[in-house]
Design a protein around this motif. Structure first.
Motif, PDB file in Angstrom:
ATOM      1  N   GLN A 162       0.834  -1.197   0.000  1.00 33.52           N
ATOM      2  CA  GLN A 162       0.000   0.000   0.000  1.00 33.52           C
ATOM      3  C   GLN A 162       0.876   1.257   0.000  1.00 33.52           C
ATOM      4  OE1 GLN A 162      -2.602  -0.483   3.490  1.00 33.52           O
ATOM      5  NE2 GLN A 162      -4.326  -0.629   2.065  1.00 33.52           N
ATOM      6  N   GLN A 163       0.304   2.355  -0.498  1.00 32.46           N
ATOM      7  CA  GLN A 163       0.960   3.656  -0.461  1.00 32.46           C
ATOM      8  C   GLN A 163      -0.054   4.705  -0.003  1.00 32.46           C
ATOM      9  OE1 GLN A 163       1.719   6.377  -3.945  1.00 32.46           O
ATOM     10  NE2 GLN A 163       3.829   5.666  -3.660  1.00 32.46           N
ATOM     11  N   VAL A 164       0.362   5.550   0.932  1.00 28.33           N
ATOM     12  CA  VAL A 164      -0.457   6.669   1.403  1.00 28.33           C
ATOM     13  C   VAL A 164       0.306   7.949   1.110  1.00 28.33           C
ATOM     14  CG1 VAL A 164      -1.544   7.771   3.381  1.00 28.33           C
ATOM     15  CG2 VAL A 164      -1.528   5.271   3.210  1.00 28.33           C
ATOM     16  N   TYR A 165      -0.344   8.898   0.420  1.00 32.23           N
ATOM     17  CA  TYR A 165       0.315  10.152   0.035  1.00 32.23           C
ATOM     18  C   TYR A 165      -0.516  11.334   0.521  1.00 32.23           C
ATOM     19  CZ  TYR A 165       2.060  13.942  -2.955  1.00 32.23           C
ATOM     20  OH  TYR A 165       2.564  15.124  -3.413  1.00 32.23           O
ATOM     21  N   ALA A 166       0.109  12.220   1.275  1.00 31.17           N
ATOM     22  CA  ALA A 166      -0.535  13.457   1.733  1.00 31.17           C
ATOM     23  C   ALA A 166      -0.009  14.609   0.894  1.00 31.17           C
ATOM     24  CB  ALA A 166      -0.246  13.693   3.208  1.00 31.17           C
ATOM     25  N   ARG A 167      -0.829  15.071  -0.020  1.00 33.48           N
ATOM     26  CA  ARG A 167      -0.428  16.148  -0.936  1.00 33.48           C
ATOM     27  C   ARG A 167      -0.575  17.506  -0.249  1.00 33.48           C
ATOM     28  NH1 ARG A 167      -0.182  16.123  -6.441  1.00 33.48           N
ATOM     29  NH2 ARG A 167      -1.335  14.148  -6.518  1.00 33.48           N
ATOM     30  N   GLU A 168       0.509  18.301  -0.270  1.00 23.45           N
ATOM     31  CA  GLU A 168       0.524  19.663   0.283  1.00 23.45           C
ATOM     32  C   GLU A 168       0.102  19.711   1.747  1.00 23.45           C
ATOM     33  OE1 GLU A 168      -1.765  22.133  -2.286  1.00 23.45           O
ATOM     34  OE2 GLU A 168      -0.333  21.991  -3.943  1.00 23.45           O
ATOM     35  N   ARG A 169       0.456  18.690   2.497  1.00 22.14           N
ATOM     36  CA  ARG A 169       0.103  18.676   3.917  1.00 22.14           C
ATOM     37  C   ARG A 169       0.957  17.651   4.655  1.00 22.14           C
ATOM     38  NH1 ARG A 169      -5.930  17.797   3.808  1.00 22.14           N
ATOM     39  NH2 ARG A 169      -5.676  18.893   1.853  1.00 22.14           N
ATOM     40  N   ASP A 170       0.864  17.693   6.000  1.00 27.32           N
ATOM     41  CA  ASP A 170       1.517  16.689   6.829  1.00 27.32           C
ATOM     42  C   ASP A 170       0.699  15.399   6.795  1.00 27.32           C
ATOM     43  OD1 ASP A 170       3.288  18.698   7.464  1.00 27.32           O
ATOM     44  OD2 ASP A 170       2.537  19.002   9.502  1.00 27.32           O
ATOM     45  N   LEU A 171       1.345  14.315   7.203  1.00 24.14           N
ATOM     46  CA  LEU A 171       0.680  13.009   7.254  1.00 24.14           C
ATOM     47  C   LEU A 171       0.848  12.427   8.651  1.00 24.14           C
ATOM     48  CD1 LEU A 171      -0.730  10.589   5.918  1.00 24.14           C
ATOM     49  CD2 LEU A 171       1.537   9.786   5.194  1.00 24.14           C
ATOM     50  N   ILE A 172      -0.255  11.973   9.234  1.00 24.09           N
ATOM     51  CA  ILE A 172      -0.245  11.336  10.542  1.00 24.09           C
ATOM     52  C   ILE A 172      -0.765   9.915  10.397  1.00 24.09           C
ATOM     53  CG2 ILE A 172      -1.166  11.383  12.894  1.00 24.09           C
ATOM     54  CD1 ILE A 172      -1.416  14.414  12.618  1.00 24.09           C
TER      55      ILE A 172
END
Length: 256
Positions: A162-172
């Motif tokens: 899996q891949q999780v991408y947070a565009r133009e923001r932080d990721l928690i």
């Protein structure tokens, strides 16, 4: 008798985030390129063996001819990686890509490509650097990333593949990141669980971004294209709460 209904949908075509490495060529020397990439593959085969890569020719004084580029592409293949295109660049690069039958990958803009509405060069494409020395003197605060939106939350674990991408923001991330999983953010990354996969912060070039991990067992961490690969976690970092940040071109890691 009714004719059999014709099936017209042969496939689905979708666009998404794809993990592609960038090989920035600094001199036209196919043998040297092959040797260097082979060294990278031997050091981290799970990361680099058969990895998809983009060839960035922007740091060469002159664009190589077709034969030289073909030799560079073959060097990449011989090293065990798979070239999938050229970094987006000038009209000459576009013409070269067409002749070579390769796509231009717009995610990787060459260093000489002007930013939209600006006369200054755009940020250079991410590059792969040799693993820096770990620094153990922690810095406990993370400056906010300019222009970032509210953080993106991912509840639970990120499974292998899996891949999780947070565009133009932080990721928690409130769970674990498994081996073979990938989490990416244009801002900071906070992982309140075990990191066994890959975490890449500052994906669009933000060198102020940081990575915070509660249980450090990573395959790879990267900030603004500077990365460190782990085949074996140093004993003083394995399973510890750590943060990662950049000082110049060095990616530093320290226990919290």
């Amino acid at each position: 008798m009714n004719a059999k209904a014709e099936v017209t949908d042969a496939c689905d075509l979708r666009f998404g985030q794809v993990g592609i490495a960038c090989v920035r060529v600094r001199r036209v020397d196919a043998a040297a390129l092959c040797d260097e990439l082979e060294r990278r593959v031997r050091a981290a085969p799970q990361m680099f063996a058969r990895a998809a890569v983009v060839l960035d020719l922007s740091h060469l004084s002159n664009l190589p001819d077709d034969g030289a580029v073909d030799a560079l592409l073959e060097a990449v293949r011989s090293a065990g990686m798979l070239p999938v295109g050229l970094a987006y660049g000038t009209s000459e690069t576009e013409a070269l890509a067409k002749r070579m039958g390769l796509p231009l990958i717009a995610k990787f803009r060459a260093a000489y490509e002007p930013a939209a509405g600006s006369t200054s060069p755009a940020e250079p494409a991410p590059r792969a650097e040799a693993a820096p020395t770990v620094q153990r003197e922690p810095i406990l605060s993370a400056p906010p990333s300019d222009g970032m939106h509210g953080a993106q939350h991912h509840a639970g674990s990120v499974r292998s593949g899996q891949q999780v991408y947070a565009r133009e923001r932080d990721l928690i991330i409130t769970g674990a990141v498994a081996n073979g999983a990938e989490v990416i953010a244009d801002g900071n990354i906070h992982i309140y669980g075990s990191l066994r996969g890959r975490a890449m912060a500052g994906a669009q070039g933000d060198g102020k971004a940081r990575i915070f991990v509660s249980d450090f067992r990573a395959e790879l961490v990267a900030i603004a294209g500077q990365y460190r690969v782990f085949e074996q976690i140093p004993g003083d970092l394995e399973g510890q709460s750590v943060q990662c940040w950049l000082e110049g071109d060095k990616l530093l890691i320290a226990r919290l």
